[in-house]
Write an enzyme that holds these catalytic residues in place. Structure first.
Site, PDB file in Angstrom:
ATOM      1  N   GLY A  32       0.670  -1.222   0.042  1.00 60.75           N
ATOM      2  CA  GLY A  32       0.188  -0.199  -0.042  1.00 60.75           C
ATOM      3  C   GLY A  32       1.090   1.813   0.020  1.00 60.75           C
ATOM      4  O   GLY A  32       0.133   2.159   0.527  1.00 60.75           O
ATOM      5  N   GLU A  62      -1.600 -36.423   3.285  1.00 62.73           N
ATOM      6  CA  GLU A  62      -2.004 -35.461   3.893  1.00 62.73           C
ATOM      7  C   GLU A  62      -2.857 -35.617   5.170  1.00 62.73           C
ATOM      8  O   GLU A  62      -2.390 -34.725   6.067  1.00 62.73           O
ATOM      9  CB  GLU A  62      -3.496 -34.909   3.234  1.00 62.73           C
ATOM     10  CG  GLU A  62      -2.408 -34.964   1.871  1.00 62.73           C
ATOM     11  CD  GLU A  62      -1.862 -33.372   1.699  1.00 62.73           C
ATOM     12  OE1 GLU A  62      -2.078 -32.934   2.998  1.00 62.73           O
ATOM     13  OE2 GLU A  62      -1.051 -32.857   0.784  1.00 62.73           O
ATOM     14  N   ASP A  73       7.999 -30.908   0.738  1.00 65.34           N
ATOM     15  CA  ASP A  73       8.347 -30.900   1.563  1.00 65.34           C
ATOM     16  C   ASP A  73       9.324 -31.005   2.456  1.00 65.34           C
ATOM     17  O   ASP A  73      10.506 -30.252   4.019  1.00 65.34           O
ATOM     18  CB  ASP A  73       7.219 -31.710   2.654  1.00 65.34           C
ATOM     19  CG  ASP A  73       5.479 -31.552   2.849  1.00 65.34           C
ATOM     20  OD1 ASP A  73       5.391 -30.701   2.338  1.00 65.34           O
ATOM     21  OD2 ASP A  73       4.543 -32.823   2.448  1.00 65.34           O
TER      22      ASP A  73
END
Length: 619
Positions: free
Chosen positions: A208, A426, A501
Site C-alpha cells: 500500500g 495429508e 516438504d
C-alpha cells in the site's frame, strides 16, 4: 488543427474533385453522336442545319429533320471565324433557316472549370502543409524529449483519503505531519520547524505504498505528481537529469504539492556499482536528483515521497538528513490490520450477514493489502459464477484457498492407488500437527488438487507472532515430514510427493544452524554473509566466511535436526495409527475435511502452547 478535422477536410476535397470531373463529363456521357467541325461546315453549306447552340467550346447542332449532333470548336477563335475558314459563306450564315445561339456560361460551370485548373495546385499546397506540420511536430517531440513525464492529479476532488487506507496506523500517524504541513505550513515555519523534505515509504510489494502516498495528497488537497523511477532513465546521456530538472520546476510552479517517485531504486541505486562508473546515465540522473532535493528552501512547500522494496541498495547520500530523511516502514499487517483492510474492501459490496471478517483475517496470515483486495475480488467472482445475489462465508473461504494454492483441478484424473497415497500423506500431516503443542491448528485437509499440489493441509496460527522459538520451528519441521512418515509407515515405501516438504524442512534446518544460532554444537553464531532482498524474501548469494571443517559440521548438524524431526513424526504416527487410518478413509470418502470434522475423528491430544512462545522456566 485536430487530426480528425484534417482527415475530414482531405476527404471533402477528394469528393469535390470527383463531383467536378463527373459534372464536366456529364454532357459528353449523354451525347447521341459527335461530328467534326468541317462536317458541320458541309451540312451548313447544304442547308441541312436549322440551329446551332454554342456553350463555351461545346456545340449542339439540330438539323432540318430534328436530328441532334454535338461538336467541339477550337478555343482560340470564334465559331463564325472557324466556319468561314472551312468555306462557309456569309450568305450561308445569314440564311433564314439557320439560327445560331451563344449560351452564356453558368456560375457553377465557371466555378467547376476554375476548380479543375486549381485542384492540382490545391493538392500540392495541402501536401506541403502536412509535410511541414509533421516536421514541426517531430521538432516539438525532440524538444520535449527531456521533459518530465510525470502525471499530475489535482487535489480538488480527492479520490483516496486516509479512510481508504487500513492496517498501517503507525505509518498514517507519521504522514499526518506531512498533511498538516501542506495545509498549514506557516504553523511550522513560525516555530522554526522544518518538515522532512523527503519521505521514503519502505515495505513489501502490495503493502500500500502508492495508495498511502495518494491518500496524503487527498487529505492535504494539493496537486500530486506521480512518476516511476524507470521513466528518468534513457539510453541518451543527460535526458534523465533533464527530466529531473523539469519535474522539480513543475513542482515549484504548483507549490504546495507532492512529488511521488515510485520504485525509486531504479534510479537511486548505490553509485559506483555500474560498469559506466560516474559517467553512467543513471548515476547522472541520481546526481541531479540529489542536487534538486538539497536545493529546496523551507518555504517551497514541496514534499518528495518515494516508494521502494529495496532500501538496502539505495545510495547513502539519498538517505542523509535534508533529502530522504524520514523512513516510513509499511510492514505486513497483523490480524487486526487485515480485518481493517477487509472492511475497506468489502465496503459497498453485498455481503451476507454470516460473514465473519475476524475469522477471515485469522485465515490470511502474511497477506498484504493487495492480496486481501484480490481475495475479496475472487470471492465476488465466485459468487457471481454461482448466480448468487450476495457474497457469503463459503465464497471467502474458497477465495482464500484459491489465492494460497490456486484453483481446484477437479478434471484431473488420479488413479485410485495414488489417491489413497495422497489421502494418507495429508492425514499424516494433520495427525502430526495436531499432536504437537507448539504447532498451529489444523484448519482444513483436502485431497483435491490445487495448482501444482495433489493435496494440501492448511494449518493456521491462533494469532500473529513476531518471535519464533526453536521448539516452534522443530514442530513445523516435524509436521512437514508427517506426510513422508505416513507413506513409509502404511505402504512400507516412499514417493516423490514429499519433495516440496523435504525442501522446506532442509531450508529451515540450515537456517536454524547458520542464521539463528539454534545449534547446540555450533553455538550462537552466524555462518556466511548473505546478500538478500529484505522485503522480497529472496537470497542473491552467499559469501562463505568459515572453513571446510565448519562446513562439514554444519552439514552434520542439519542432518541431525532433520532426522530428529522425522523420527518424532514417525513415533507420533505409530502411536495414533488407528486415527491416521480413520482420517485417510474419511478423506477418500468426502475428499475434504474441515477443522470440526477432523477434530471429531481425532480430538487434539495436547493443548496448544500459544504458537510455541516460550514460557517461564521453573527456578
Amino acid at each position: 488543427m485536430k487530426p480528425s478535422f484534417q482527415t475530414n477536410f482531405v476527404y471533402l476535397l477528394i469528393l469535390v474533385a470527383i463531383l467536378a470531373m463527373v459534372f464536366l463529363n456529364f454532357n459528353n456521357a449523354n451525347a447521341i453522336s459527335e461530328i467534326s467541325i468541317n462536317e458541320l461546315a458541309s451540312r451548313i453549306q447544304a442547308g441541312q442545319v436549322s440551329k446551332i447552340v454554342e456553350d463555351d467550346n461545346a456545340l449542339t447542332i439540330v438539323t432540318i429533320d430534328q436530328q441532334e449532333f454535338t461538336s467541339t470548336k477550337e478555343s482560340n477563335s470564334t465559331l463564325v471565324e472557324q466556319l468561314i475558314q472551312y468555306g462557309v459563306t456569309a450568305e450561308d450564315l445569314q440564311s433564314s433557316t439557320l439560327s445560331i445561339q451563344i449560351k452564356q456560361p453558368g456560375l457553377w460551370t465557371s466555378l467547376l472549370s476554375l476548380l479543375s485548373y486549381l485542384l492540382p495546385f490545391i493538392f500540392i499546397a495541402i501536401a506541403f502543409f502536412f509535410i511541414f506540420r509533421q516536421a514541426q511536430g517531430s521538432n516539438n517531440s525532440a524538444m520535449a524529449f527531456g521533459k518530465s513525464r510525470a502525471r499530475m492529479f489535482s487535489g480538488d476532488k480527492p479520490k483516496v483519503t486516509f479512510a481508504d487506507v487500513a492496517g498501517v496506523d503507525e505509518a498514517k500517524e507519521e504522514l499526518q505531519e506531512v498533511v498538516e504541513f501542506l495545509r498549514e505550513p506557516q504553523k511550522f515555519i513560525s516555530l522554526g520547524a522544518r518538515i522532512p523534505k523527503g519521505v521514503l515509504l519502505v515495505g513489501p510489494p502490495g503493502g500500500g505504498k502508492t495508495l498511502l502516498a495518494k491518500a496524503v495528497s487527498g487529505e492535504a488537497g494539493v496537486p500530486f505528481f506521480s512518476i516511476s523511477g524507470s521513466e528518468f532513465v534513457e539510453m541518451f546521456v543527460g535526458v534523465g537529469a533533464s527530466r529531473v530538472r523539469d519535474l522539480f520546476d513543475q513542482a515549484k510552479k504548483h507549490s504546495p504539492c507532492i512529488v511521488f517517485i515510485d520504485e525509486i531504486d531504479a534510479v537511486g541505486r548505490h553509485r559506483g556499482a555500474g560498469l559506466g562508473g560516474s559517467h553512467d546515465e543513471r548515476e547522472q540522473t541520481l546526481n541531479q536528483m540529489l542536487v534538486e532535493m538539497d536545493g529546496f528552501d523551507t518555504d517551497t512547500n514541496v514534499i518528495i515521497m518515494a516508494a521502494t522494496n529495496r532500501p538496502d541498495i539505495l545510495d547513502p547520500a539519498l538517505m542523509r538528513p535534508g533529502r530522504f530523511d524520514r523512513r516510513v516502514v509499511l510492514d505486513r499487517p497483523d490480524v487486526r490490520g487485515r480485518e481493517a483492510i477487509l472492511k475497506v474492501h468489502v465496503r459497498g459490496k453485498p455481503i451476507a450477514k454470516d460473514v465473519d471478517l475476524s475469522v477471515l483475517a485469522k485465515g490470511t496470515p502474511g497477506f498484504v493489502g493487495a492480496d486481501i483486495e484480490n481475495l475479496v475480488n475472487e470471492a465476488a467472482i465466485l459468487a457471481a459464477r454461482h448466480n448468487k445475489k450476495i457474497i457469503d462465508q463459503t465464497d471467502f473461504e474458497e477465495a482464500i484457498e484459491r489465492v494460497i494454492a490456486g484453483p481446484q483441478r477437479k478434471s484431473r484424473l488420479i488413479h485410485e492407488d495414488e489417491k489413497r497415497i495422497i489421502a494418507y500423506h495429508e492425514a499424516g500431516h494433520a495427525i502430526v500437527i495436531a499432536s504437537l503443542p507448539e504447532a498451529d491448528l489444523v484448519h482444513k485437509i483436502s485431497i483435491i488438487s490445487r495448482g501444482m499440489a495433489a493435496g494440501y493441509t492448511i494449518a493456521l496460527p491462533d494469532d500473529d507472532h513476531s518471535l519464533t522459538s526453536r521448539k516452534k520451528i522443530m514442530a513445523e519441521m516435524t509436521g512437514l515430514l508427517g506426510g513422508r512418515a505416513a507413506e513409509e509407515l502404511i505402504f512400507n515405501d516412499i514417493t516423490s510427493g514429499a519433495s516440496n516438504d523435504i525442501e522446506n524442512v532442509t531450508k529451515l534446518a540450515r537456517k536454524m544452524v547458520t542464521r539463528l544460532g539454534m545449534s547446540a554444537d555450533l553455538g550462537p553464531m552466524v555462518y556466511g554473509q548473505k546478500d538478500e532482498l529484505v522485503f522480497l524474501g529472496r537470497e542473491i548469494g552467499e559469501q562463505r566466511d568459515y572453513s571446510e571443517a565448519v562446513a562439514e559440521k554444519i552439514d552434520v548438524e542439519v542432518q541431525k535436526l532433520v532426522e530428529q524431526a522425522y523420527v518424532n513424526a514417525k513415533n507420533i504416527l505409530k502411536k495414533y495409527r488407528k486415527q491416521l487410518e480413520a482420517v485417510a478413509t474419511k478423506l477418500l470418502e468426502v475428499e475434504t475435511l474441515s477443522k470440526a470434522e477432523f477434530e471429531a475423528i481425532f480430538p487434539p491430544p495436547v493443548d496448544k502452547n500459544n504458537g510455541g512462545i516460550p514460557q517461564l522456566a521453573n527456578a
